[in-house]
Design an enzyme around this catalytic site. Structure first.
Site, PDB file in Angstrom:
ATOM      1  N   HIS A 161      17.017 -14.387  41.457  1.00  0.00           N
ATOM      2  CA  HIS A 161      17.103 -14.580  42.753  1.00  0.00           C
ATOM      3  C   HIS A 161      17.796 -16.195  43.157  1.00  0.00           C
ATOM      4  O   HIS A 161      18.374 -16.700  44.112  1.00  0.00           O
ATOM      5  CB  HIS A 161      16.017 -14.351  43.705  1.00  0.00           C
ATOM      6  CG  HIS A 161      14.831 -15.212  43.388  1.00  0.00           C
ATOM      7  ND1 HIS A 161      13.800 -15.354  42.783  1.00  0.00           N
ATOM      8  CD2 HIS A 161      14.684 -16.666  43.953  1.00  0.00           C
ATOM      9  CE1 HIS A 161      13.178 -16.317  42.801  1.00  0.00           C
ATOM     10  NE2 HIS A 161      13.564 -17.098  43.552  1.00  0.00           N
ATOM     11  N   ASP A 191      14.070  -9.992  37.929  1.00  0.00           N
ATOM     12  CA  ASP A 191      14.323 -11.134  38.451  1.00  0.00           C
ATOM     13  C   ASP A 191      14.606 -12.441  37.342  1.00  0.00           C
ATOM     14  O   ASP A 191      14.145 -13.462  37.593  1.00  0.00           O
ATOM     15  CB  ASP A 191      13.276 -11.564  39.346  1.00  0.00           C
ATOM     16  CG  ASP A 191      13.607 -12.570  40.385  1.00  0.00           C
ATOM     17  OD1 ASP A 191      15.051 -13.043  40.274  1.00  0.00           O
ATOM     18  OD2 ASP A 191      12.824 -13.262  41.129  1.00  0.00           O
ATOM     19  N   GLY A 268      12.021 -23.789  45.652  1.00  0.00           N
ATOM     20  CA  GLY A 268      12.791 -24.741  44.616  1.00  0.00           C
ATOM     21  C   GLY A 268      12.015 -24.802  43.587  1.00  0.00           C
ATOM     22  O   GLY A 268      12.664 -25.147  42.403  1.00  0.00           O
ATOM     23  N   SER A 270      11.311 -22.022  41.829  1.00  0.00           N
ATOM     24  CA  SER A 270      11.808 -20.732  41.396  1.00  0.00           C
ATOM     25  C   SER A 270      12.673 -21.075  40.042  1.00  0.00           C
ATOM     26  O   SER A 270      13.415 -21.920  39.967  1.00  0.00           O
ATOM     27  CB  SER A 270      12.442 -19.910  42.266  1.00  0.00           C
ATOM     28  OG  SER A 270      11.610 -19.565  43.087  1.00  0.00           O
ATOM     29  N   THR A 286       8.021 -17.719  39.891  1.00  0.00           N
ATOM     30  CA  THR A 286       8.838 -16.926  40.460  1.00  0.00           C
ATOM     31  C   THR A 286       8.643 -16.682  42.135  1.00  0.00           C
ATOM     32  O   THR A 286       9.542 -16.698  42.940  1.00  0.00           O
ATOM     33  CB  THR A 286       8.728 -15.589  39.944  1.00  0.00           C
ATOM     34  OG1 THR A 286       9.233 -15.474  38.371  1.00  0.00           O
ATOM     35  CG2 THR A 286       9.643 -14.461  40.725  1.00  0.00           C
ATOM     36  N   LEU A 322      12.138   6.957  31.519  1.00  0.00           N
ATOM     37  CA  LEU A 322      11.777   8.322  31.276  1.00  0.00           C
ATOM     38  C   LEU A 322      11.908   9.319  32.341  1.00  0.00           C
ATOM     39  O   LEU A 322      12.127  10.457  32.452  1.00  0.00           O
ATOM     40  CB  LEU A 322      10.411   8.330  30.911  1.00  0.00           C
ATOM     41  CG  LEU A 322      10.021   7.383  29.895  1.00  0.00           C
ATOM     42  CD1 LEU A 322       8.379   7.710  29.731  1.00  0.00           C
ATOM     43  CD2 LEU A 322      10.353   8.039  28.617  1.00  0.00           C
ATOM     44  N   GLY A 323      11.972   8.757  33.789  1.00  0.00           N
ATOM     45  CA  GLY A 323      12.117   9.566  34.712  1.00  0.00           C
ATOM     46  C   GLY A 323      10.936  10.289  35.321  1.00  0.00           C
ATOM     47  O   GLY A 323      10.895  11.542  35.818  1.00  0.00           O
TER      48      GLY A 323
END
Length: 532
Positions: A161, A191, A268, A270, A286, A322-323
């Site tokens: 981000h 991220d 800042g 991050s 984060t 895997l779904g």
């Protein structure tokens, strides 16, 4: 003298009673407190400081430990500045009709509504564009974050981000040197992003020491370093408050857990490191849960590097899928009561059509207790084990179905990355022709630190091209670090101010540049091509 009178026998003679003795001693004490030392008392009444206690010595050692950590880690931390395409006034006003505006917290929504209200022209009509409006730059540096150096090749670990939708990226080291950077790869799901410095000498890069986030313990010291609110290389400390935090954000894309810390993390920070008392990075700072709450979250470094290493190697991260819909068995009270053969595991709550699970023998209601031999007790542990499995290669799931234990073979498919904002920082840009040979930037703290000068309003000279008009005519006057305050008597605040004035000027007659040098001296030069 007052001292001698006080130290002489009292007027009643040689028979001094107890009351007189007490009065004498009080008088002597008063004189001492007021600075009136008698010669024979000065040597005997000196105050000697006590030796520090063991507790104080331990506190001093701890204090020194924090200082050493900051000194060791800071050279590995970088400040990342990001440019984004400039949004026109009409586009920014149109944001007030964005459907997600109503989903913002009430106080933030009111601030945004007030901002939009202030942007509306009086009388409700659209303002006519001024000449300056047509000279807006394509992008502007308006974002800032932190990062950490991974190796001598200039790879920087940060948050996705931080560099999202970037058109240009520049990175400043602790020594003040600035380098352009391009995006090596990113994974919006976690991220995590890797950027790489362009033409940065290896000898000035200090890679950060990597710790083991799996071995980090709740209660240990945690130290955050970054650039919160543009206050660069700020150091805050606290503790590891918890590990394995999940569902800490409204975004449903993030598929990993977090380290929770009470070390202050602010906008800042991050992308900057969360380190232990040994100066080893254990997390990537984060997000926070509200300002001044003491609740911050960092991506565990083990997971960040698992993704980061693949980004460095291939430029992308392929995530296995895997779904299936999942839920920790401990969270399903009714099912937990029905089963006697297992107490921990992950419940398969649903199977997606066309997924890897749909092509296997897995069934809704199965309890997955291990992936490739690694026990899993929570949904997050299952995600962590599945994430890095090889796409298309069979993996064995240990499953409990009713009272039966069995193994199911499944071949994970690749997770399809959702569309995200386009990053154009890697695109080749045309070389800008600078007729005067001046590379200019708005004067700011970055330039002030780079050239060791004071900040003033105007445009700072960052480079003068060899053989250019500026170098030939004013090479002995103009130099990097000088701030241009006006051109042809017109103040300049942005680079497009300079560009507009230059286009309107007649160089055959000359163009006056007024400037401020590093010592605070003001002057001017005239650039002309009439003799060229």
């Amino acid at each position: 003298m007052l001292q001698r009178q006080l130290l002489s026998p009292p007027a009643c003679g040689n028979n001094m009673n107890m009351r007189d003795l007490i009065r004498l001693r009080l008088a002597m004490l008063t004189a001492l407190l007021m600075g009136g030392f008698h010669p024979f008392l000065s040597s005997s009444l000196q105050v000697v400081a006590d030796e520090p206690s063991e507790a104080v010595l331990w506190a001093q050692r701890l204090n020194e430990a924090f200082v050493e950590v900051a000194d060791r880690v800071a050279p590995s931390v970088v400040v990342i500045e990001v440019a984004h395409p400039v949004v026109s006034a009409a586009d920014s006003l149109d944001l007030q009709n964005h459907p997600n505006l109503e989903n913002l917290p009430e106080d933030l929504r009111r601030q945004m509504e007030e901002f939009f209200k202030q942007q509306q022209p009086e009388g409700g009509s659209e303002p006519s564009p001024s000449p300056e409006d047509t000279e807006r730059p394509e992008d502007r540096f308006d974002g800032k974050g932190s990062g950490m150096i991974l190796d001598k090749e200039g790879h920087i670990l940060t948050n996705y981000h931080v560099i999202e939708a970037a058109s240009r990226i520049r990175v400043r080291l602790q020594n003040g040197k600035i380098f352009q950077a391009h995006v090596r790869g990113y994974d919006s799901q976690s991220d995590v992003a890797i950027i790489q410095l362009i033409e940065a000498p290896a000898e000035i890069l200090t890679p950060i020491a990597l710790g083991d986030s799996d071995k980090a313990r709740v209660g240990e010291f945690a130290i955050a370093i970054g650039a919160p609110f543009e206050l660069e290389y700020s150091v805050t400390y606290g503790h590891i408050s918890a590990k394995g935090r999940s569902a800490v954000t409204l975004s449903r894309n993030l598929d990993h857990d977090f380290i929770q810390t009470d070390a202050d993390i602010n906008p800042g920070n991050s992308g900057g490191p969360l380190v232990n008392i040994q100066g080893e990075v254990i997390g990537v700072n984060t997000m926070i849960r509200g300002l001044n709450t003491g609740i911050g979250f960092a991506i565990p470094i083990n997971m960040a590097m698992e993704i980061g290493n693949q980004l460095i190697e291939t430029g992308t991260f392929k995530r296995a899928l895997l779904g299936i819909g999942i839920q920790s068995l401990s969270e399903n009270y009714l099912l937990n009561q029905m089963l006697e053969s297992v107490s921990q595991g992950v419940v398969v709550s649903s199977i997606q059509v066309g997924s890897a699970a749909a092509d296997s023998l897995l069934q809704p209601g199965d309890i997955i207790i291990a992936v490739a031999g690694h026990p899993v007790a929570t949904s997050q542990q299952l995600k962590n084990q599945v994430r890095s499995q090889t796409i298309g290669q069979p993996v064995i799931l240990d499953v409990v179905r009713h009272q039966e234990r069995l193994q199911v073979e499944i071949s994970p498919k690749e997770w399809v990355r959702p569309e995200v904002a386009t990053i154009t920082a890697n695109e080749t840009r045309p070389v800008v022709h600078r007729p005067l040979g001046l590379k200019l930037r708005k004067a700011d703290e970055t330039g002030a630190k780079q050239f060791g000068v004071s900040i003033a309003e105007g445009l700072m000279i960052w480079e003068i091209e060899d053989g250019s008009l500026a170098e030939r005519m004013a090479g002995n006057t103009l130099e990097p670090g000088i701030i241009i305050t006006a051109v042809n008597y017109q103040p300049v605040r942005e680079t497009f101010d300079f560009a507009r004035i230059y286009r309107e000027a007649d160089l055959s007659r000359g163009m006056m540049i007024q400037y401020l040098d590093g010592q605070g001296n003001r002057g001017f030069v005239i650039l002309s091509d009439q003799d060229l």
